[in-house]
Design an enzyme around this catalytic site. Structure first.
Site, short mmCIF file in Angstrom:
data_model
loop_
_atom_site.label_atom_id
_atom_site.label_comp_id
_atom_site.label_asym_id
_atom_site.label_seq_id
_atom_site.Cartn_x
_atom_site.Cartn_y
_atom_site.Cartn_z
N LYS A 1 40.52 60.33 60.38
CA LYS A 1 39.21 59.86 59.93
C LYS A 1 39.47 60.09 58.17
CE LYS A 1 34.44 60.08 58.77
NZ LYS A 1 35.04 59.85 57.41
N GLU B 1 39.24 74.02 56.64
CA GLU B 1 39.47 74.52 55.29
C GLU B 1 38.13 73.85 54.43
OE1 GLU B 1 39.81 74.46 51.60
OE2 GLU B 1 41.26 72.70 51.90
N CYS C 1 39.29 72.68 45.76
CA CYS C 1 38.36 73.91 46.31
C CYS C 1 38.84 75.09 46.06
CB CYS C 1 38.35 73.89 47.87
SG CYS C 1 39.80 73.12 48.90
N GLU D 1 29.82 76.27 44.34
CA GLU D 1 30.94 75.42 43.99
C GLU D 1 30.55 73.94 43.46
OE1 GLU D 1 34.76 73.82 46.51
OE2 GLU D 1 33.14 73.74 47.49
#
Length: 460
Positions: free
Chosen positions: A158, A233, A267, A359
């Site tokens: 996906k 992750e 990231c 973040e």
């Protein structure tokens, strides 16, 4: 992205023009795909290992033959620089080649026991769901797909709502290369519908998810109801630690692209630049021209160093972190259509401020001073994340001490490199669960079966 539940509208982030409209998979579509995948997986796992490896290499060859096409698609749908996109398509090829090399070496063990022979066998899980993000659509999709296929599984991929085009093209290339129908299927769709259906489906043995920590927690919670295996992750807020004894010129020259690559939508981005107090001012003097000289513009132009953000939603998120009047260093970005934000380094920031601990996922970094090694480690660890980081020093002993003390899964010394397909990748703390890539990648998509064979004769 279109709000229509049955389709996805793909925009060019540099122009805001519509690139394509793609049907969105429903929960029923996921059910049907699982049935097809399970059927294909049985035949795939029964192939001789050498034949499976040969087909994966053909897939790699097909990707290589269409590398430029894939790269151009990535520029259109994700706003990636053309040079980066070529590397990403090449990385898919390399991951398939690397995984193919592991097919014939996916061995178990013979364990000494009394009264017989004991062996372990690594068997495929069955159907694996891979949920890929929009920031690196091709490589991260391949991180899960390549080793899962190599280990004998079927894969349902996906892609993110904003970046389905390269995934669909890869699935077509897999068929052209001779992979069985149904073995590798792409299911574009909305996360709450298609993603949830994959995670909650009893016929999907494992989910590999890359994305935000918040969504990763939802995936883990939903999968736990079926004791589904999950690799996550997730986010990061990685430190770039610069000690006074470092090569300051090299550290300052490397720092901008350590957080500006892919417009900061990474990231592993080194968005917390920790600089020893003795060289703080000098480092900023060197950093300023390096940041200000970064060329932001058309991602299809080879001279561009940074492109747009992925969407207006992401642009507004990044803006929310930056006070226009805050002290710092700022580059330039285009005006007009497109999701543009300039390279930004903030100074004089409270270490506990949102921009220093959360973040941002954009081209924004903060510079934080520290006095000594102990404070550097404390600052580096003062976040819920633990994905990556860098240490700049000429002292080998210090480098090793700091690498041992920083709680992160991937560290580099005098470098900002985090990801290689030959080595394991993953995070500590809120940055994820499990590891991807490296020599053990295939084993993460298997079950270990133990078999004991008695060698003792019949009782007299």
């Amino acid at each position: 992205m279109s709000e229509h539940p049955h389709e996805l509208t793909v925009l060019n982030p540099a122009t805001e023009e519509v690139v394509a409209t793609v049907p969105a998979a429903s929960a029923a579509d996921v059910d049907a795909a699982v049935v097809r995948a399970a059927r294909a997986q049985t035949a795939w796992a029964a192939l001789a290992p050498g034949d499976r490896a040969r087909l994966l290499r053909r897939f790699a060859t097909a990707v290589d033959a269409h590398l430029e096409e894939l790269a151009r698609l990535e520029v259109l749908e994700a706003g990636h620089l053309i040079g980066n996109a070529r590397w990403e398509a090449g990385n898919v090829r390399d991951l398939l080649d690397y995984a193919a090399g592991g097919v014939e070496r996916l061995t178990g063990r013979q364990i000494p026991v009394a009264g017989g022979l004991d062996v372990t066998i690594l068997e495929p899980l069955g159907v694996v769901g891979v949920i890929a993000p929009w920031n690196f659509p091709m490589p991260i999709a391949a991180w899960g797909t390549a080793p899962a296929l190599a280990a004998g599984n079927a894969v349902l991929l996906k892609p993110a709502e904003t970046t389905p085009l390269t995934a669909l093209r890869l699935a077509a290339l897999a068929l052209e290369a001779g992979l069985p129908e149904g073995l590798f299927q792409v299911l574009p769709g909305h996360g709450p519908v298609t993603g949830t259906a994959l995670v909650e489906h009893p016929g999907v043995a494992k989910i590999v998810f890359t994305g935000s920590t918040a969504v990763g927690k939802q995936v883990l919670a939903k999968g736990s109801a079926l004791l589904k295996r999950v690799t996550l992750e997730l986010g990061g807020k990685s430190p770039n630690i610069v000690f006074a004894d470092a090569d300051l010129e090299a550290a300052a020259a490397a720092a901008p692209m350590a957080f500006l690559d892919n417009s900061g939508q990474d990231c592993c981005a080194r968005t917390r630049i920790l600089v020893q107090h003795d060289v703080h001012d000098r480092f900023l003097e060197l950093l300023a021209p390096a940041v200000e000289s970064v060329v932001v513009g058309d991602p299809a132009d080879d001279s561009t160093a940074m492109g747009p953000l992925i969407s207006r939603t992401q642009l507004e998120r990044v803006r929310s972190y930056v006070d226009p009047d805050a002290d710092g260093i700022r580059g330039k970005a285009p005006e007009g259509p497109g999701f543009w934000f300039p390279p930004t380094v903030l100074t004089g920031v409270d270490p506990h401020a949102r921009v220093a601990v959360e973040e941002v996922f954009g081209p924004v970094a903060v510079v934080l001073p520290f006095e000594d090694e102990a404070e550097a480690v404390a600052l580096a660890n003062a976040t819920e994340y633990g994905l990556s980081g860098s240490i700049w020093t000429r002292d080998v002993g210090r480098a090793l001490r700091v690498c041992q003390a920083v709680r992160a899964g991937n560290l580099s010394v005098n470098s900002h490199s985090s990801v290689r397909y030959w080595t394991p990748f993953g995070g500590f703390k809120q940055s994820g669960i499990g590891r991807e890539l490296g020599p053990d990648a295939l084993a993460a998509f298997t079950e270990t079966k133990n078999v004991f064979i008695s060698t003792e004769g019949p009782a007299q």
